[in-house]
Write a protein that holds these residues in place. Structure first.
Motif, mmCIF file in Angstrom:
data_model
loop_
_atom_site.group_PDB
_atom_site.id
_atom_site.type_symbol
_atom_site.label_atom_id
_atom_site.label_comp_id
_atom_site.label_asym_id
_atom_site.label_seq_id
_atom_site.Cartn_x
_atom_site.Cartn_y
_atom_site.Cartn_z
ATOM 1 N N MET A 1 -21.898 -4.591 30.427
ATOM 2 C CA MET A 1 -20.832 -4.549 29.994
ATOM 3 C C MET A 1 -20.779 -4.822 28.393
ATOM 4 N N ILE A 2 -20.124 -4.218 27.449
ATOM 5 C CA ILE A 2 -19.133 -4.028 26.372
ATOM 6 C C ILE A 2 -18.116 -4.976 26.556
ATOM 7 N N PHE A 3 -17.416 -5.939 25.938
ATOM 8 C CA PHE A 3 -15.770 -6.099 25.843
ATOM 9 C C PHE A 3 -15.376 -6.508 24.982
ATOM 10 N N ASN A 4 -14.003 -5.861 25.368
ATOM 11 C CA ASN A 4 -13.472 -5.286 24.103
ATOM 12 C C ASN A 4 -12.561 -7.067 23.724
ATOM 13 N N ASN A 5 -11.275 -7.025 22.461
ATOM 14 C CA ASN A 5 -11.289 -7.685 22.510
ATOM 15 C C ASN A 5 -9.279 -7.935 23.436
ATOM 16 N N ASP A 6 -8.533 -6.860 23.583
ATOM 17 C CA ASP A 6 -7.442 -6.545 23.465
ATOM 18 C C ASP A 6 -7.232 -7.080 24.527
ATOM 19 N N LYS A 7 -8.190 -7.703 25.963
ATOM 20 C CA LYS A 7 -7.650 -7.916 27.204
ATOM 21 C C LYS A 7 -8.676 -9.042 27.729
ATOM 22 N N PRO A 8 -8.248 -9.944 28.682
ATOM 23 C CA PRO A 8 -8.726 -11.118 28.480
ATOM 24 C C PRO A 8 -10.638 -10.286 29.219
ATOM 25 N N ILE A 9 -11.182 -10.952 29.159
ATOM 26 C CA ILE A 9 -12.515 -10.607 29.785
ATOM 27 C C ILE A 9 -12.051 -10.411 31.473
ATOM 28 N N ALA A 39 -21.516 -12.707 37.840
ATOM 29 C CA ALA A 39 -21.388 -12.527 36.956
ATOM 30 C C ALA A 39 -22.841 -12.632 35.735
ATOM 31 N N VAL A 40 -23.860 -12.933 36.926
ATOM 32 C CA VAL A 40 -24.809 -12.059 36.142
ATOM 33 C C VAL A 40 -25.655 -10.783 36.035
ATOM 34 N N LEU A 41 -24.935 -10.150 36.221
ATOM 35 C CA LEU A 41 -24.692 -9.103 35.768
ATOM 36 C C LEU A 41 -24.281 -8.172 35.153
ATOM 37 N N LEU A 42 -22.736 -8.815 34.812
ATOM 38 C CA LEU A 42 -21.824 -9.012 33.652
ATOM 39 C C LEU A 42 -22.291 -9.754 32.281
#
Length: 117
Positions: A1-9, A39-42
């Motif tokens: 999963m690619i996380f963005n910076n506009d919201k906490p992970i 957690a491992v998956l992401l």
């Protein structure tokens, strides 16, 4: 999963799990991946996954069966839909309408695009 910076992970993770419930990946009273598995998956820290699960439990989307793991709360899909629809109507739709007005797009254009979707 690619996380963005506009919201906490952890909130992005909670949203993803909610999306999976909406998509029918998990159903009422069905077990979801453990905190460690998710957690491992992401590829995130387990503590981050714990926060995501705590957020979902606080919002009555999932619940914990001691020693068995986390399960989808009965009616979770409807609860998620209700919250997401309200957020869409209050936050995203006004911005969409503003852009439509600026770009001179009317509802007929939207309807045509919707029908071709």
């Amino acid at each position: 999963m690619i996380f963005n910076n506009d919201k906490p992970i952890y909130l992005q993770m909670a949203d993803r799990l909610s999306d999976e419930i909406l998509a029918g990946t998990y159903h009422d009273d069905e077990r979801i991946p453990s905190v460690r598995e998710y957690a491992v998956l992401l590829q995130v820290n387990t503590n981050t996954a714990v926060k995501a699960y705590e957020e979902l439990a606080r919002n009555e989307i999932i619940y914990n069966r001691r020693g068995l793991g986390y399960f989808v709360t009965k009616g979770a899909k409807q609860r998620i839909l209700k919250v997401r629809k309200r957020e869409f109507m209050e936050q995203q739709l006004p911005e969409l309408f503003r852009n439509m007005k600026l770009l001179d797009i009317d509802i007929k254009d939207v309807n045509e695009a919707w029908n071709n979707f």
